[in-house]
Write an enzyme that holds these catalytic residues in place. Structure first.
Site, PDB file in Angstrom:
ATOM      1  N   GLY A 213       0.841  -1.212   0.000  1.00 23.53           N
ATOM      2  CA  GLY A 213       0.000   0.000   0.000  1.00 23.53           C
ATOM      3  C   GLY A 213       0.866   1.247   0.000  1.00 23.53           C
ATOM      4  O   GLY A 213       2.055   1.176  -0.319  1.00 23.53           O
ATOM      5  N   ASN A 214       0.284   2.377   0.315  1.00 25.36           N
ATOM      6  CA  ASN A 214       1.073   3.609   0.426  1.00 25.36           C
ATOM      7  C   ASN A 214       0.438   4.533   1.467  1.00 25.36           C
ATOM      8  O   ASN A 214      -0.566   4.177   2.084  1.00 25.36           O
ATOM      9  CB  ASN A 214       1.225   4.290  -0.939  1.00 25.36           C
ATOM     10  CG  ASN A 214      -0.120   4.666  -1.516  1.00 25.36           C
ATOM     11  OD1 ASN A 214      -0.836   5.491  -0.962  1.00 25.36           O
ATOM     12  ND2 ASN A 214      -0.489   4.026  -2.627  1.00 25.36           N
ATOM     13  N   HIS A 215       1.025   5.714   1.642  1.00 28.83           N
ATOM     14  CA  HIS A 215       0.628   6.573   2.765  1.00 28.83           C
ATOM     15  C   HIS A 215      -0.529   7.517   2.466  1.00 28.83           C
ATOM     16  O   HIS A 215      -0.806   8.405   3.265  1.00 28.83           O
ATOM     17  CB  HIS A 215       1.833   7.419   3.210  1.00 28.83           C
ATOM     18  CG  HIS A 215       2.972   6.595   3.703  1.00 28.83           C
ATOM     19  ND1 HIS A 215       2.908   5.861   4.869  1.00 28.83           N
ATOM     20  CD2 HIS A 215       4.209   6.362   3.180  1.00 28.83           C
ATOM     21  CE1 HIS A 215       4.045   5.220   5.054  1.00 28.83           C
ATOM     22  NE2 HIS A 215       4.848   5.502   4.040  1.00 28.83           N
TER      23      HIS A 215
END
Ligand code: PMT
Length: 402
Positions: A213-215
């Site tokens: 995933g990412n932020h």
């Protein structure tokens, strides 16, 4: 800026313990820029003093047909003509019954019968009174008469019993009014336009417990959805996993992976006039998703084979026809060059560059600073602002609202 700015609102207050919340409701309406005339029933005055209400509204409170010391007649007809909306909060079972039956024995119900514009009612009473067939019948009559009921909530009541009957919170009542005006104000610049917005991250499963995933928090995309809605657009927000509530009046479609986001976006795109691709979509996903949790034992280094995800912005913009499409570019290096390259490569009309290295810009934070590039060669930079303000700048620029 709230759509309630400059609107004339009659705030009707009846005799219930929730009348104390009406003070806060009045404050919110005034803060939103509305002009508010309070009309209170005699029993309402037992719960809340007219001095508090007139101080906050900046207008004398009306309660009787005649003002006692001057003999001045308070015209319910003029009030009905002046108002853009009337909201009765709290509305007791008795007032709801009188409204349903047309019993105009006080200034408030008489004003209701003269009201030409939309009326909102926020009932407040004990749970048994609310559930009583007579109350439900009267509420159904008001609904059939076109009154919008702001449903009461459940919780502890003045009687200390628990159940349904608590007046809706002032914020919910203001939101009901705002959404109504947004639906009905035909002068808003994006009225009749349907806009797709992608927001948040995507999660690409590795196994049943892990993902790539990412932020992205979704804040920028959600602010864009609210900014488009504020201008009257219908918004479909295709959102990856975030912990934000959907902005009021916005249709949210929740997805997890890039493939799900593409599918949901494609479905919405068909009926949309424009799309803003703000999601931080994972460029790659595991080629194979393990059926069971991958065990820790074994090799020191583990490799996961990745396959390229579809490019949502590029795929949809390729088939866009007359639709306006706007993408984002999140860059660490050579921002302007990469943004211009994405503009062309993804067939976008505008690209919004945000650089991760810039203070107050990018993931997670409440602010952003952006530069907009258009296909026609325009380049517009905006300083650090809240994501809400940045969203309004973007919407105003790309839809030429200024
Ligand atoms: O959510 P926040 O915490 O508020 O943060 C906001 C943000 C930083 C995520 C946002 O402002 C932003 O920059 N979003 C785009 C992030 C990104 O993935 O940028 P990119 O340069 O990799 O992608 C370029 C464009 O293609 C973007 O419009 C992206 O949505 C789109 N894209 C990318 C890959 C892909 N597979 N499909 C896409 O649609």
């Amino acid at each position: 800026m709230s759509i309630l700015k400059g609107k004339h609102i009659i705030l009707g207050i009846t005799g219930g313990i929730a009348a104390y919340k009406s003070v806060y409701l009045l404050r919110l309406l005034v803060k939103a820029g509305a002009e508010v005339q309070v009309v209170i029933t005699p029993s309402g005055r037992e719960f809340i003093t007219p001095v508090t209400l007139s101080s906050l509204s900046g207008r004398p409170v009306i309660s009787e047909f005649f003002t006692a010391n001057t003999g001045q007649w308070n015209s319910h007809v003029d009030l009905g003509l002046w108002a853009d909306a009337m909201v009765i909060a709290p509305a007791t079972a008795s007032t709801i019954g009188k409204m349903a039956g047309g019993i105009a024995d006080n200034m408030l119900v008489t004003t209701y019968l003269s009201a030409k514009e939309q009326v909102f009612v926020a009932p407040a009473m004990d749970l048994d009174m609310w559930a009583h067939p007579s109350t439900q019948r009267n509420v159904a009559t008001l609904r059939a008469d076109g009154v919008e009921i702001v449903e009461p909530g459940s919780g502890e009541l003045a009687s200390h019993l628990c159940g349904k009957g608590r007046m809706a919170e002032p914020e919910q009542i203001v939101e009901a009014l705002e959404q109504w005006f947004l639906r009905h104000d035909t002068t808003l610049p994006l009225k009749g336009k349907r806009i797709l917005i992608t927001a948040g991250p995507t999660y690409e499963n590795i196994d049943p417990v892990r993902f790539i995933g990412n932020h992205s928090s979704g804040k920028m995309g959600y602010a864009l959805a609210a900014a488009c809605r504020e201008q009257g657009a219908e918004v479909v927000l295709v959102s990856g996993p975030v912990s934000l509530p959907a902005p009021a009046g916005v249709e949210r479609v929740s997805v997890t992976s890039a493939c799900e986001m593409l599918e949901a976006s494609r479905r919405a795109f068909d009926t949309c006039h424009a799309a803003i691709f703000c999601a931080a979509v994972a460029d790659y996903a595991p080629a194979v998703v393990a059926e069971s949790k991958i065990k820790r034992e074994g090799a020191e280094i583990m490799c996961i084979e990745l396959k390229r995800n579809p490019d949502i912005a590029a795929s949809l913009s390729r088939e866009k026809g007359k639709r306006l499409t706007i993408g984002f570019a999140l860059e660490t290096d050579n921002g302007a060059d990469n943004a211009r390259r994405k503009l062309e490569a993804k067939n976008l009309d505008w690209v919004v560059l945000n650089r991760l290295g810039d203070p107050g810009a990018g993931f997670g934070v409440d602010t952003n600073s952006v530069t907009l590039f258009s296909r026609g060669g325009e380049e517009l930079s905006f300083p650090v602002k809240s994501k809400q303000e940045v969203a309004r700048d973007i919407v105003a620029t790309v839809f030429s609202l200024r």
